[in-house]
Design an enzyme around this catalytic site. Structure first.
Site, PDB file in Angstrom:
ATOM      1  N   LYS A 198      50.062  14.611  76.680  1.00 27.26           N
ATOM      2  CA  LYS A 198      49.731  14.755  75.425  1.00 27.26           C
ATOM      3  C   LYS A 198      49.575  13.680  74.750  1.00 27.26           C
ATOM      4  O   LYS A 198      49.389  11.959  76.064  1.00 27.26           O
ATOM      5  CB  LYS A 198      51.524  15.543  75.151  1.00 27.26           C
ATOM      6  CG  LYS A 198      51.521  15.855  73.634  1.00 27.26           C
ATOM      7  CD  LYS A 198      52.090  16.837  73.771  1.00 27.26           C
ATOM      8  CE  LYS A 198      52.305  17.701  72.282  1.00 27.26           C
ATOM      9  NZ  LYS A 198      51.839  19.141  71.355  1.00 27.26           N
ATOM     10  N   GLY A 220      62.512  24.637  59.126  1.00 25.44           N
ATOM     11  CA  GLY A 220      60.613  24.385  59.020  1.00 25.44           C
ATOM     12  C   GLY A 220      59.532  25.766  58.556  1.00 25.44           C
ATOM     13  O   GLY A 220      59.441  26.267  59.626  1.00 25.44           O
ATOM     14  N   VAL A 221      58.442  25.757  57.723  1.00 19.19           N
ATOM     15  CA  VAL A 221      58.105  26.334  57.413  1.00 19.19           C
ATOM     16  C   VAL A 221      56.851  25.587  57.131  1.00 19.19           C
ATOM     17  O   VAL A 221      55.149  26.360  56.010  1.00 19.19           O
ATOM     18  CB  VAL A 221      58.192  27.662  55.947  1.00 19.19           C
ATOM     19  CG1 VAL A 221      59.772  28.523  56.685  1.00 19.19           C
ATOM     20  CG2 VAL A 221      58.741  26.763  55.009  1.00 19.19           C
ATOM     21  N   LYS A 258      52.906  24.844  59.460  1.00 15.37           N
ATOM     22  CA  LYS A 258      51.776  25.417  60.429  1.00 15.37           C
ATOM     23  C   LYS A 258      52.066  26.766  61.115  1.00 15.37           C
ATOM     24  O   LYS A 258      51.753  27.789  60.716  1.00 15.37           O
ATOM     25  CB  LYS A 258      51.028  24.413  61.287  1.00 15.37           C
ATOM     26  CG  LYS A 258      49.892  23.162  60.271  1.00 15.37           C
ATOM     27  CD  LYS A 258      48.687  22.686  60.988  1.00 15.37           C
ATOM     28  CE  LYS A 258      49.749  21.560  62.103  1.00 15.37           C
ATOM     29  NZ  LYS A 258      48.653  20.995  63.278  1.00 15.37           N
ATOM     30  N   VAL A 259      53.174  26.520  61.548  1.00 14.40           N
ATOM     31  CA  VAL A 259      53.457  28.124  62.477  1.00 14.40           C
ATOM     32  C   VAL A 259      54.886  28.324  61.915  1.00 14.40           C
ATOM     33  O   VAL A 259      54.787  29.809  61.755  1.00 14.40           O
ATOM     34  CB  VAL A 259      53.995  26.930  63.905  1.00 14.40           C
ATOM     35  CG1 VAL A 259      54.528  28.405  64.801  1.00 14.40           C
ATOM     36  CG2 VAL A 259      53.027  26.505  64.586  1.00 14.40           C
ATOM     37  N   GLY A 260      55.625  27.882  60.685  1.00 10.88           N
ATOM     38  CA  GLY A 260      56.971  28.013  60.877  1.00 10.88           C
ATOM     39  C   GLY A 260      56.282  29.854  59.897  1.00 10.88           C
ATOM     40  O   GLY A 260      57.208  30.575  59.728  1.00 10.88           O
ATOM     41  N   HIS A 261      55.833  29.045  59.131  1.00  9.06           N
ATOM     42  CA  HIS A 261      55.548  30.280  57.823  1.00  9.06           C
ATOM     43  C   HIS A 261      54.378  31.522  58.330  1.00  9.06           C
ATOM     44  O   HIS A 261      54.780  32.340  57.995  1.00  9.06           O
ATOM     45  CB  HIS A 261      54.478  29.955  56.247  1.00  9.06           C
ATOM     46  CG  HIS A 261      52.759  29.782  56.993  1.00  9.06           C
ATOM     47  ND1 HIS A 261      51.916  28.049  57.487  1.00  9.06           N
ATOM     48  CD2 HIS A 261      52.436  30.818  56.114  1.00  9.06           C
ATOM     49  CE1 HIS A 261      51.589  29.019  57.377  1.00  9.06           C
ATOM     50  NE2 HIS A 261      51.041  30.367  57.084  1.00  9.06           N
TER      51      HIS A 261
END
Length: 360
Positions: free
Chosen positions: A84, A184-185, A187-190
């Site tokens: 990372k 959390g909505v 990049k991924v959450g939505h």
């Protein structure tokens, strides 16, 4: 300062193989690349661009994240190790072509021991810039032969893990009629919300970014919104899905959770060792984050040999079976799923990694 080298004793876990501090004063680059393990192959993990409060905070984050990537890649069945990188700064004000290209030079200097990709604060377009200085970059734009936005399969894989958890708890992989809280909505959450609504789930969301919530509600006015994480963990939920930054499962949040399942896309959800036992003791099924959010790394890993979306999606669908296997192993061995997942990942790294000793 975290103890990077430490002192190894029998029975302790391995330490990181390599930690590289990168600085280019002219562009303002301050970055850290951490390689946890190359037992299964070159380390792969994204680059996080974030305004850390201190170098110590950035180092602690990159060490945790790189370890998680090794375990994630192992359980995803990839022939890749874990690494990372973090860039210290505010991406909204500090990101520039010069900085990204300087970073690319440092990635290239590792000569393939580390492949980078997108993470919080970086995007496919940024990887295109980094790739102008390095061959070891994935998660590039479709226009440049890449896989594009890795959040697509991250959300899809998280949904597959949630289906496996639902089957384990309620006997059916469907989320229809279940109340799912997505914290959390972005990049991924939505995207996860889209899968849940298609499956007939009731959805509750929160996000520190009000515009992200507004964009989602414009598409789905039927979803509920709560003010913050505190309101979310106190809400009446069947499933809690942390999809923001790590550490959401801690000594304050776990005791008040009403959800029977925790399954989200955020990395490093457990604030410290022992939280997994607290969840198990309360009868909450925890789907290990690095297992269910592996769709993104599966997507960018597929790009290394020439990207094929259908092939990558088929592999991400396997997250359902992997998650089920971990729940079964946990039940058989009488341990929390997080412990079972670690054991399974460590077993693969050991069994396959030792083959490097067979000289060709």
């Amino acid at each position: 300062m975290p103890n990077v080298f430490g002192s190894l004793h029998k029975g302790t876990e391995p330490r990181h193989e390599q930690v590289v501090f990168c600085q280019d004063e002219a562009s303002g680059l301050r970055a850290i690349i951490a390689i946890y393990s190359t037992a299964l192959g070159p380390a792969l993990g994204g680059t996080r661009f974030y305004p850390y409060g201190s170098e110590e905070e950035a180092l602690a984050d990159v060490l945790n994240l790189s370890r998680g990537m090794a375990y994630k890649n192992a359980l995803a069945g990839l022939d890749l190790g874990g690494g990372k990188a973090v860039i210290i700064g505010d991406p909204a004000t500090d990101k520039s072509e010069a900085l990204l290209r300087a970073y690319g030079r440092f990635v290239q200097s590792l000569n393939g021991r580390y492949y980078t990709a997108c993470d919080v604060g970086t995007f496919s377009e940024d990887m295109d810039v980094v790739a102008r200085e390095s061959r070891f970059v994935t998660g590039r734009t479709v226009a440049h032969g890449g896989a594009g936005d890795s959040s697509i399969l991250t959300a899809f894989g998280t949904y597959q893990g949630m289906r496996a958890a639902a089957e384990h708890v309620w006997g059916s992989p469907s989320l229809r009629g279940r109340r799912v809280g997505v914290e959390g909505v972005g990049k991924v959450g939505h995207r996860l919300v889209e899968h849940l609504r298609e499956d007939g789930a009731e959805v509750v969301v929160c996000d520190v970014n009000e515009s992200a919530v507004e964009r989602l509600r414009a598409r789905h006015p039927e979803i509920d919104v709560v003010a913050d994480q505190d309101a979310m963990v106190h809400a009446d939920l069947d499933v809690y899905a942390p999809c923001a930054l790590g550490g959401s499962l801690n000594d304050d949040t776990v005791p008040v959770l009403t959800a029977k399942i925790v399954c989200g896309a955020a990395n490093n959800q457990l604030a410290h060792t022992g939280i997994e036992k607290q969840l198990a003791d309360r009868g909450v099924l925890y789907a290990p984050d690095y297992v269910v959010n592996a769709g993104g790394v599966i997507q960018v890993a597929d790009e290394i040999d020439g990207f094929d979306f259908d092939r990558a999606k088929a592999r991400a669908t396997g997250i359902f079976d992997t998650t089920k296997k971990i729940f079964e192993l946990a039940a058989d061995e009488g341990v929390p799923p997080a412990v079972a997942a670690d054991r399974l990942a460590e077993r693969r790294m050991s069994e396959i990694g030792r083959l490097r000793g067979i000289l060709l």
